[in-house]
Scaffold this active site. Structure first.
Site, PDB file in Angstrom:
ATOM      1  N   TYR A  29      -6.911  -6.022  -6.369  1.00 56.27           N
ATOM      2  CA  TYR A  29      -7.042  -4.708  -5.747  1.00 56.27           C
ATOM      3  C   TYR A  29      -8.323  -4.015  -6.199  1.00 56.27           C
ATOM      4  O   TYR A  29      -9.085  -3.480  -5.385  1.00 56.27           O
ATOM      5  CB  TYR A  29      -5.822  -3.853  -6.089  1.00 56.27           C
ATOM      6  CG  TYR A  29      -5.938  -2.422  -5.645  1.00 56.27           C
ATOM      7  CD1 TYR A  29      -5.864  -2.078  -4.301  1.00 56.27           C
ATOM      8  CD2 TYR A  29      -6.140  -1.397  -6.572  1.00 56.27           C
ATOM      9  CE1 TYR A  29      -5.983  -0.763  -3.884  1.00 56.27           C
ATOM     10  CE2 TYR A  29      -6.247  -0.078  -6.171  1.00 56.27           C
ATOM     11  CZ  TYR A  29      -6.167   0.232  -4.822  1.00 56.27           C
ATOM     12  OH  TYR A  29      -6.305   1.541  -4.423  1.00 56.27           O
ATOM     13  N   GLU A  51      -0.123   6.204  -1.646  1.00 52.09           N
ATOM     14  CA  GLU A  51      -0.447   7.172  -2.701  1.00 52.09           C
ATOM     15  C   GLU A  51       0.706   8.162  -2.879  1.00 52.09           C
ATOM     16  O   GLU A  51       1.016   8.570  -3.997  1.00 52.09           O
ATOM     17  CB  GLU A  51      -1.750   7.907  -2.392  1.00 52.09           C
ATOM     18  CG  GLU A  51      -3.001   7.045  -2.488  1.00 52.09           C
ATOM     19  CD  GLU A  51      -3.374   6.650  -3.911  1.00 52.09           C
ATOM     20  OE1 GLU A  51      -2.774   7.176  -4.866  1.00 52.09           O
ATOM     21  OE2 GLU A  51      -4.273   5.801  -4.064  1.00 52.09           O
ATOM     22  N   TRP A  59       0.618   2.850 -10.473  1.00 50.52           N
ATOM     23  CA  TRP A  59       0.075   2.276  -9.246  1.00 50.52           C
ATOM     24  C   TRP A  59       0.428   0.797  -9.113  1.00 50.52           C
ATOM     25  O   TRP A  59       0.645   0.296  -8.012  1.00 50.52           O
ATOM     26  CB  TRP A  59      -1.440   2.487  -9.216  1.00 50.52           C
ATOM     27  CG  TRP A  59      -2.094   2.018  -7.954  1.00 50.52           C
ATOM     28  CD1 TRP A  59      -3.077   1.093  -7.826  1.00 50.52           C
ATOM     29  CD2 TRP A  59      -1.823   2.466  -6.611  1.00 50.52           C
ATOM     30  NE1 TRP A  59      -3.431   0.925  -6.515  1.00 50.52           N
ATOM     31  CE2 TRP A  59      -2.676   1.759  -5.743  1.00 50.52           C
ATOM     32  CE3 TRP A  59      -0.930   3.397  -6.069  1.00 50.52           C
ATOM     33  CZ2 TRP A  59      -2.665   1.941  -4.361  1.00 50.52           C
ATOM     34  CZ3 TRP A  59      -0.919   3.581  -4.680  1.00 50.52           C
ATOM     35  CH2 TRP A  59      -1.784   2.862  -3.848  1.00 50.52           C
TER      36      TRP A  59
END
Length: 197
Positions: A29, A51, A59
């Protein structure tokens, strides 16, 4: 995505932003997506929802659940998401493959409706940085602001437009993720590549 390094470059010997762990999902990522300017409406919408799902969590948790989210949220198709029923949300609440939070799932439906109501959602998202990435030169993660004026303005505007889970901190992370704010630190191997865009 643009400026994506070949997979052979995704190794642990490269210097990366301090927030990036050694998890291969995180490395991929970081090296291929985070901070790359995106104007793809599908990607921008997906990241906005992710988000929001991340709020209060790590995350990496969201990244690991991303494939399942794509399955149950119609690959983040806003038109399909805008019309999901309360019963379907109830079904999602039983799915261990996603973050089972009713408020966040309701927000996904509401945000799809708000997204579709925008004449040009891509232009709206990029308007907070004048249409071009803001390239920063932060030496370390401690120098990167948690919230910027751009994120505060985005939060206010999106809330007025009917979006949920779009507080300033979420908007800041979102703008970094989609490349509106290029916040790779200067010691990171991705900084010189993305600073040149």
């Amino acid at each position: 995505m643009a400026n994506t390094p070949p997979s052979s470059d995704r190794d642990t010997s490269l210097v990366r932003c301090a927030w990036c762990s050694s998890d291969p999902i995180y490395i991929d990522y970081h090296d291929t997506e985070w901070g790359v300017p995106s104007r793809d409406p599908h990607h921008l919408f997906e990241m906005l929802l992710l988000e929001g799902f991340q709020a209060g969590l790590s995350w990496i948790t969201v990244l690991k659940k991303r494939p399942r989210y794509r399955e149950v949220l119609f690959n983040f198709d806003p038109e399909k998401l805008a019309s999901i029923s309360d019963d379907y949300i109830e079904t999602l609440m039983q799915d261990p493959g996603i973050i089972r939070n009713r408020l966040k799932l309701n927000a996904a439906r509401q945000n799809a409706r708000a997204w579709l109501a925008q004449p040009d959602p891509v232009a709206l998202i990029w308007s907070f940085v004048g249409g071009q990435p803001k390239i920063h030169q932060y030496p370390s993660m401690h120098d990167v602001p948690v919230i910027t004026p751009e994120a505060q303005q985005m939060s206010r505007t999106l809330k007025k437009a009917g979006f949920n889970f779009v507080g300033p901190t979420i908007c800041q992370s979102y703008m970094q993720a989609i490349g509106c704010l290029m916040d790779h630190t200067t010691d990171c191997h991705r900084h010189p590549v993305l600073a040149a865009t």
